[in-house]
Scaffold this motif. Structure first.
Motif, PDB file in Angstrom:
ATOM      1  N   ALA A 169      23.659 -13.968 -47.321  1.00  0.00           N
ATOM      2  CA  ALA A 169      22.723 -14.965 -46.824  1.00  0.00           C
ATOM      3  C   ALA A 169      21.318 -14.447 -47.023  1.00  0.00           C
ATOM      4  O   ALA A 169      21.090 -13.255 -47.145  1.00  0.00           O
ATOM      5  CB  ALA A 169      22.974 -15.241 -45.351  1.00  0.00           C
ATOM      6  N   SER A 176      20.560 -16.129 -38.682  1.00  0.00           N
ATOM      7  CA  SER A 176      21.296 -17.287 -38.158  1.00  0.00           C
ATOM      8  C   SER A 176      21.290 -17.322 -36.645  1.00  0.00           C
ATOM      9  O   SER A 176      21.223 -16.285 -35.988  1.00  0.00           O
ATOM     10  CB  SER A 176      22.753 -17.273 -38.635  1.00  0.00           C
ATOM     11  OG  SER A 176      23.452 -16.235 -37.986  1.00  0.00           O
ATOM     12  N   ILE A 206      29.759 -22.495 -38.576  1.00  0.00           N
ATOM     13  CA  ILE A 206      30.065 -21.264 -39.300  1.00  0.00           C
ATOM     14  C   ILE A 206      30.902 -21.587 -40.548  1.00  0.00           C
ATOM     15  O   ILE A 206      30.647 -21.076 -41.636  1.00  0.00           O
ATOM     16  CB  ILE A 206      30.842 -20.298 -38.375  1.00  0.00           C
ATOM     17  CG1 ILE A 206      29.984 -19.893 -37.165  1.00  0.00           C
ATOM     18  CG2 ILE A 206      31.356 -19.081 -39.131  1.00  0.00           C
ATOM     19  CD1 ILE A 206      28.830 -18.992 -37.481  1.00  0.00           C
ATOM     20  N   LEU A 254      28.220 -20.574 -48.795  1.00  0.00           N
ATOM     21  CA  LEU A 254      28.049 -19.216 -49.307  1.00  0.00           C
ATOM     22  C   LEU A 254      29.105 -18.894 -50.356  1.00  0.00           C
ATOM     23  O   LEU A 254      28.849 -18.210 -51.334  1.00  0.00           O
ATOM     24  CB  LEU A 254      28.154 -18.207 -48.158  1.00  0.00           C
ATOM     25  CG  LEU A 254      27.009 -18.238 -47.146  1.00  0.00           C
ATOM     26  CD1 LEU A 254      27.366 -17.430 -45.918  1.00  0.00           C
ATOM     27  CD2 LEU A 254      25.732 -17.696 -47.783  1.00  0.00           C
ATOM     28  N   THR A 291      15.736 -16.505 -43.197  1.00  0.00           N
ATOM     29  CA  THR A 291      15.155 -17.840 -43.242  1.00  0.00           C
ATOM     30  C   THR A 291      13.647 -17.842 -43.070  1.00  0.00           C
ATOM     31  O   THR A 291      13.036 -18.896 -43.067  1.00  0.00           O
ATOM     32  CB  THR A 291      15.765 -18.729 -42.148  1.00  0.00           C
ATOM     33  OG1 THR A 291      15.586 -18.061 -40.898  1.00  0.00           O
ATOM     34  CG2 THR A 291      17.236 -18.961 -42.391  1.00  0.00           C
ATOM     35  N   THR A 334      26.383 -14.538 -36.830  1.00  0.00           N
ATOM     36  CA  THR A 334      26.731 -13.572 -37.870  1.00  0.00           C
ATOM     37  C   THR A 334      25.884 -12.301 -37.756  1.00  0.00           C
ATOM     38  O   THR A 334      24.752 -12.322 -37.283  1.00  0.00           O
ATOM     39  CB  THR A 334      26.530 -14.190 -39.268  1.00  0.00           C
ATOM     40  OG1 THR A 334      25.232 -14.787 -39.322  1.00  0.00           O
ATOM     41  CG2 THR A 334      27.570 -15.254 -39.555  1.00  0.00           C
ATOM     42  N   GLN A 356      28.711 -23.045 -43.206  1.00  0.00           N
ATOM     43  CA  GLN A 356      27.909 -21.986 -43.830  1.00  0.00           C
ATOM     44  C   GLN A 356      28.751 -21.220 -44.842  1.00  0.00           C
ATOM     45  O   GLN A 356      28.311 -20.922 -45.945  1.00  0.00           O
ATOM     46  CB  GLN A 356      27.399 -20.996 -42.768  1.00  0.00           C
ATOM     47  CG  GLN A 356      26.264 -21.523 -41.906  1.00  0.00           C
ATOM     48  CD  GLN A 356      25.969 -20.582 -40.731  1.00  0.00           C
ATOM     49  OE1 GLN A 356      26.586 -19.526 -40.578  1.00  0.00           O
ATOM     50  NE2 GLN A 356      25.024 -20.977 -39.891  1.00  0.00           N
ATOM     51  N   TRP A 357      29.969 -20.927 -44.438  1.00  0.00           N
ATOM     52  CA  TRP A 357      30.836 -20.153 -45.313  1.00  0.00           C
ATOM     53  C   TRP A 357      31.147 -20.879 -46.600  1.00  0.00           C
ATOM     54  O   TRP A 357      31.163 -20.285 -47.666  1.00  0.00           O
ATOM     55  CB  TRP A 357      32.145 -19.851 -44.598  1.00  0.00           C
ATOM     56  CG  TRP A 357      32.104 -18.557 -43.886  1.00  0.00           C
ATOM     57  CD1 TRP A 357      31.306 -17.487 -44.167  1.00  0.00           C
ATOM     58  CD2 TRP A 357      32.882 -18.194 -42.762  1.00  0.00           C
ATOM     59  NE1 TRP A 357      31.554 -16.478 -43.294  1.00  0.00           N
ATOM     60  CE2 TRP A 357      32.514 -16.893 -42.418  1.00  0.00           C
ATOM     61  CE3 TRP A 357      33.866 -18.851 -42.025  1.00  0.00           C
ATOM     62  CZ2 TRP A 357      33.089 -16.218 -41.357  1.00  0.00           C
ATOM     63  CZ3 TRP A 357      34.436 -18.178 -40.982  1.00  0.00           C
ATOM     64  CH2 TRP A 357      34.057 -16.876 -40.643  1.00  0.00           C
TER      65      TRP A 357
END
Ligand code: C2E
Ligand code: MG
Ligand code: MG
Ligand code: MG
Length: 294
Positions: A290, A264, A272, A279, A293, A47, A275-276
């Motif tokens: 996001a 990421s 992915i 989110l 991290t 991303t 993650q989506w």
């Protein structure tokens, strides 16, 4: 049927080399087989984020090869081989088709349609099949050209074997594709081409990002590129952003977009998607955000 297909492919793409038993040639032959059946190849996605709020603004597709014996072979190792041995045309076409097929799958899953950027090899420009492969893939999968960005390195853009690149880039942009210069700053060219080439974006090579914010030379170069890009109305994506310190420097310097492990790592489509989904719950599906991290 993979076998039958494989035989056809091997006839067409058999490299004309006599050193057939070197480990490199063994790799070339197994890459040719991987292309023929498609099963060891995959695209991973990383991303890209807006610095201001972490919003995901797009993704880069990165080619992966799961070799049955050697495990994951890095694109840095097999793409140069593919280029030298006549496999880059078909490999590039595979990437175009797979990226578009994945975008269509995401659309069918009801996931947001984010632009995907693919890397284009010099070979694809020289052979002149790029435009046709893009057009047929877009039509087959029902994707708009504006959703598929093209990343080209300086060396590709300036190689005379690619012919007069300006009208070709203009035509691609007229269709809606966006064009980025990849690894910006690592070529050995003058800056004057920035005046003439129709471009949307510079991807600042991670070599300049790595030692931020402490290295004064890198800090100066990054700030200067950002100022220049503003003047030229080009977006800049900083590549390889790994630390909070790098991100803070880039934000202060006015860099709007970043890509890197801090947000990421590249991952397969399923990662992915997961993650989506996470989110989406956080943001009511309106904006994909996001947190860094580190
Ligand atoms: P690139 O296009 O500049 O891609 C960025 C590379 O940086 C990727 O390596 C990515 O995994 C890595 N990267 C991303 N964030 C970070 C970070 O924070 N730290 C570090 N250290 N690295 C980071 P990857 O996937 O190994 O790809 C290497 C190169 O192989 C790419 O560089 C691109 O030039 C080429 N490549 C990959 N996929 C394709 C493809 O489909 N077609 C072509 N022609 N080339 C490709
Ligand atoms: Mg596959
Ligand atoms: Mg790239
Ligand atoms: Mg790059």
């Amino acid at each position: 049927s993979a076998k039958r297909h494989g035989r056809n492919v091997s006839r067409r793409f058999r490299p004309a080399l006599d050193v057939q038993d070197s480990p490199q040639m063994a790799l070339v032959y197994s890459l040719r087989d991987a292309l023929a059946n498609g099963e060891q190849l995959e695209l991973h996605y990383q991303t890209q984020h807006r610095v201001m709020d972490g919003a995901v603004v797009g993704m880069e597709a990165l080619l992966r090869w799961r070799h049955p014996e050697h495990g994951m072979v890095s694109p840095g190792d097999f793409i140069p081989l593919a280029e030298r041995h006549g496999l880059m045309g078909p490999l590039g076409n595979w990437v175009i088709d797979e990226a578009l097929a994945q975008m269509a799958r995401w659309r069918e899953m009801g996931l947001p349609q984010l632009p995907v950027w693919i890397n284009i090899s010099a070979i694809q420009m020289f052979q002149g099949e790029l435009e046709a492969a893009l057009a047929s893939g877009l039509a087959r999968h029902g994707i708009e050209p504006a959703q598929l960005g093209l990343e080209l390195t300086e060396s590709v853009l300036l190689d005379e074997r690619a012919g007069d690149i300006v009208p070709r880039l203009e035509a691609l942009r007229a269709k809606g594709h966006r064009i980025a210069i990849d690894d910006f700053g690592m070529g050995y060219s003058s800056l004057s081409y920035l005046k003439n080439l129709p471009l949307d974006k510079l991807k600042l090579d991670r070599a300049f990002i790595h030692s931020l914010p402490d290295d004064p030379a890198d800090a100066a170069i990054v700030s200067a590129v950002l100022a220049m890009a503003r003047g030229l109305a080009l977006d800049v994506v900083a590549e390889g952003v790994e630390t909070r310190g790098q991100l803070d420097f880039l934000q202060r310097a006015g860099c709007r977009l970043v890509q890197g492990y801090l947000y990421s790592r590249p991952g397969p489509a399923e990662v992915i998607e997961a993650q989506w989904q996470a989110l989406k719950t956080d943001s009511a599906g309106l904006m994909l955000r996001a947190e860094p991290t580190a």
